[in-house]
Design a protein around this motif. Structure first.
Motif, PDB file in Angstrom:
ATOM      1  N   UNK A  76       0.857  -1.223  -0.128  1.00  0.00           N
ATOM      2  CA  UNK A  76       0.079  -0.216   0.022  1.00  0.00           C
ATOM      3  C   UNK A  76       0.979   1.164  -0.026  1.00  0.00           C
ATOM      4  N   UNK A  77       0.435   2.391  -0.415  1.00  0.00           N
ATOM      5  CA  UNK A  77       1.216   3.383  -0.765  1.00  0.00           C
ATOM      6  C   UNK A  77       1.420   4.225   0.613  1.00  0.00           C
ATOM      7  N   UNK A  78       0.588   4.118   1.551  1.00  0.00           N
ATOM      8  CA  UNK A  78       0.931   4.723   2.796  1.00  0.00           C
ATOM      9  C   UNK A  78       2.020   3.926   3.585  1.00  0.00           C
ATOM     10  N   UNK A  79       1.961   2.350   3.309  1.00  0.00           N
ATOM     11  CA  UNK A  79       3.137   1.499   3.900  1.00  0.00           C
ATOM     12  C   UNK A  79       4.383   1.939   3.107  1.00  0.00           C
ATOM     13  N   UNK A  80       4.160   2.289   1.967  1.00  0.00           N
ATOM     14  CA  UNK A  80       5.464   2.539   1.153  1.00  0.00           C
ATOM     15  C   UNK A  80       6.118   3.683   1.740  1.00  0.00           C
ATOM     16  N   UNK A  81       5.382   4.658   2.061  1.00  0.00           N
ATOM     17  CA  UNK A  81       5.917   6.088   2.215  1.00  0.00           C
ATOM     18  C   UNK A  81       6.053   6.207   3.658  1.00  0.00           C
ATOM     19  N   UNK A  82       5.686   5.310   4.512  1.00  0.00           N
ATOM     20  CA  UNK A  82       5.816   5.478   6.012  1.00  0.00           C
ATOM     21  C   UNK A  82       7.119   5.834   6.341  1.00  0.00           C
ATOM     22  N   UNK A  83       8.351   5.282   5.938  1.00  0.00           N
ATOM     23  CA  UNK A  83       9.569   5.593   6.468  1.00  0.00           C
ATOM     24  C   UNK A  83      10.414   6.616   5.561  1.00  0.00           C
ATOM     25  N   UNK A  84       9.728   7.149   4.466  1.00  0.00           N
ATOM     26  CA  UNK A  84      10.338   8.188   3.793  1.00  0.00           C
ATOM     27  C   UNK A  84      10.734   9.543   4.403  1.00  0.00           C
ATOM     28  N   UNK A  85      11.675  10.050   4.489  1.00  0.00           N
ATOM     29  CA  UNK A  85      12.173  11.453   5.006  1.00  0.00           C
ATOM     30  C   UNK A  85      11.214  12.393   4.796  1.00  0.00           C
ATOM     31  N   UNK A  86      10.678  12.095   3.345  1.00  0.00           N
ATOM     32  CA  UNK A  86       9.914  13.221   2.881  1.00  0.00           C
ATOM     33  C   UNK A  86       8.832  12.827   1.652  1.00  0.00           C
ATOM     34  N   UNK A  87       7.645  13.296   1.905  1.00  0.00           N
ATOM     35  CA  UNK A  87       6.802  12.631   0.743  1.00  0.00           C
ATOM     36  C   UNK A  87       5.702  14.023   0.568  1.00  0.00           C
ATOM     37  N   UNK A  88       5.216  13.675  -0.639  1.00  0.00           N
ATOM     38  CA  UNK A  88       4.258  14.640  -1.076  1.00  0.00           C
ATOM     39  C   UNK A  88       3.033  14.022  -1.695  1.00  0.00           C
ATOM     40  N   UNK A  89       1.911  14.269  -1.241  1.00  0.00           N
ATOM     41  CA  UNK A  89       0.796  13.442  -1.795  1.00  0.00           C
ATOM     42  C   UNK A  89       1.025  11.796  -1.831  1.00  0.00           C
ATOM     43  N   UNK A  90       1.025  11.255  -2.929  1.00  0.00           N
ATOM     44  CA  UNK A  90       1.369   9.812  -2.926  1.00  0.00           C
ATOM     45  C   UNK A  90       2.826   9.614  -3.444  1.00  0.00           C
ATOM     46  N   UNK A  91       3.855  10.567  -3.302  1.00  0.00           N
ATOM     47  CA  UNK A  91       5.025  10.338  -3.899  1.00  0.00           C
ATOM     48  C   UNK A  91       6.138  10.579  -3.207  1.00  0.00           C
ATOM     49  N   UNK A  92       7.349  10.132  -3.328  1.00  0.00           N
ATOM     50  CA  UNK A  92       8.359  10.042  -2.530  1.00  0.00           C
ATOM     51  C   UNK A  92       8.917  11.691  -3.074  1.00  0.00           C
ATOM     52  N   UNK A  93       9.269  12.225  -1.841  1.00  0.00           N
ATOM     53  CA  UNK A  93      10.044  13.817  -2.362  1.00  0.00           C
ATOM     54  C   UNK A  93      11.561  13.734  -2.231  1.00  0.00           C
ATOM     55  N   UNK A  94      12.177  14.105  -3.123  1.00  0.00           N
ATOM     56  CA  UNK A  94      13.606  13.972  -3.153  1.00  0.00           C
ATOM     57  C   UNK A  94      14.213  15.424  -3.435  1.00  0.00           C
ATOM     58  N   UNK A  95      15.608  15.812  -3.076  1.00  0.00           N
ATOM     59  CA  UNK A  95      16.066  16.887  -3.469  1.00  0.00           C
ATOM     60  C   UNK A  95      16.051  17.232  -4.901  1.00  0.00           C
ATOM     61  N   UNK A  96      16.039  18.369  -5.368  1.00  0.00           N
ATOM     62  CA  UNK A  96      16.246  18.610  -6.936  1.00  0.00           C
ATOM     63  C   UNK A  96      17.610  18.572  -7.203  1.00  0.00           C
ATOM     64  N   UNK A  97      17.977  17.984  -8.096  1.00  0.00           N
ATOM     65  CA  UNK A  97      19.593  18.249  -8.601  1.00  0.00           C
ATOM     66  C   UNK A  97      19.779  18.932  -9.795  1.00  0.00           C
ATOM     67  N   UNK A  98      18.585  20.016 -10.223  1.00  0.00           N
ATOM     68  CA  UNK A  98      18.904  20.788 -11.085  1.00  0.00           C
ATOM     69  C   UNK A  98      18.898  22.161 -10.691  1.00  0.00           C
ATOM     70  N   UNK A  99      18.515  22.156  -9.338  1.00  0.00           N
ATOM     71  CA  UNK A  99      18.652  23.591  -8.675  1.00  0.00           C
ATOM     72  C   UNK A  99      17.446  24.666  -9.262  1.00  0.00           C
ATOM     73  N   UNK A 100      16.385  24.045  -9.791  1.00  0.00           N
ATOM     74  CA  UNK A 100      15.307  24.968 -10.287  1.00  0.00           C
ATOM     75  C   UNK A 100      13.733  24.775  -9.445  1.00  0.00           C
ATOM     76  N   UNK A 101      14.227  24.032  -8.330  1.00  0.00           N
ATOM     77  CA  UNK A 101      13.223  24.181  -7.379  1.00  0.00           C
ATOM     78  C   UNK A 101      12.743  25.589  -6.733  1.00  0.00           C
ATOM     79  N   UNK A 102      11.696  25.579  -6.163  1.00  0.00           N
ATOM     80  CA  UNK A 102      11.226  26.905  -5.436  1.00  0.00           C
ATOM     81  C   UNK A 102      11.597  26.854  -3.985  1.00  0.00           C
ATOM     82  N   UNK A 103      11.702  25.569  -3.450  1.00  0.00           N
ATOM     83  CA  UNK A 103      12.075  25.381  -1.981  1.00  0.00           C
ATOM     84  C   UNK A 103      13.021  24.304  -1.916  1.00  0.00           C
ATOM     85  N   UNK A 104      13.930  24.465  -0.993  1.00  0.00           N
ATOM     86  CA  UNK A 104      14.921  23.459  -0.855  1.00  0.00           C
ATOM     87  C   UNK A 104      14.471  22.327  -0.105  1.00  0.00           C
ATOM     88  N   UNK A 105      15.099  21.258  -0.459  1.00  0.00           N
ATOM     89  CA  UNK A 105      14.449  20.018   0.288  1.00  0.00           C
ATOM     90  C   UNK A 105      15.092  19.971   2.054  1.00  0.00           C
TER      91      UNK A 105
END
Length: 105
Positions: A76-105
């Motif tokens: 289940x998605x909730x179970x998969x995201x349970x130990x993620x350091x950061x999540x947004x909606x149904x997705x893992x949230x990871x730092x931007x490697x291109x530097x075009x993100x509005x907010x830092x991770x």
């Protein structure tokens, strides 16, 4: 046959490694020493020895075939995201490697 600084500069450029003039001189010395260590190999009689391109010959695929197995339940998605350091909606949230993100991770 010794490598020149131009040879080493070409190798560094190909590998996308920037070297200062001092580093280039050091690397040229280092690489020539490494090549000298391989010199005893040239003494072997390799007449008639075919080159090998892969250590295990003609083996082309060591992976199992993908088979759908209904006996394994989806995580289940909730179970998969349970130990993620950061999540947004149904997705893992990871730092931007291109530097075009509005907010830092």
């Amino acid at each position: 046959m010794a490598l020149s600084q131009d040879d080493v500069a070409g190798i560094a450029d190909y590998a996308r490694i920037a070297l200062t003039p001092d580093e280039l001189a050091q690397m040229t010395t280092y690489m020539n020493e490494a090549v000298e260590l391989l010199e005893p190999i040239r003494e072997y009689d390799l007449e008639g020895v075919e080159p090998t391109f892969h250590p295990i010959g003609d083996l082309s695929n060591v992976m199992w075939a993908d088979v759908v197995d209904d006996s394994v339940r989806a995580l289940p998605i909730d179970e998969a995201l349970k130990n993620a350091p950061s999540a947004h909606d149904r997705y893992f949230r990871v730092p931007s490697i291109l530097g075009d993100s509005e907010e830092d991770f």
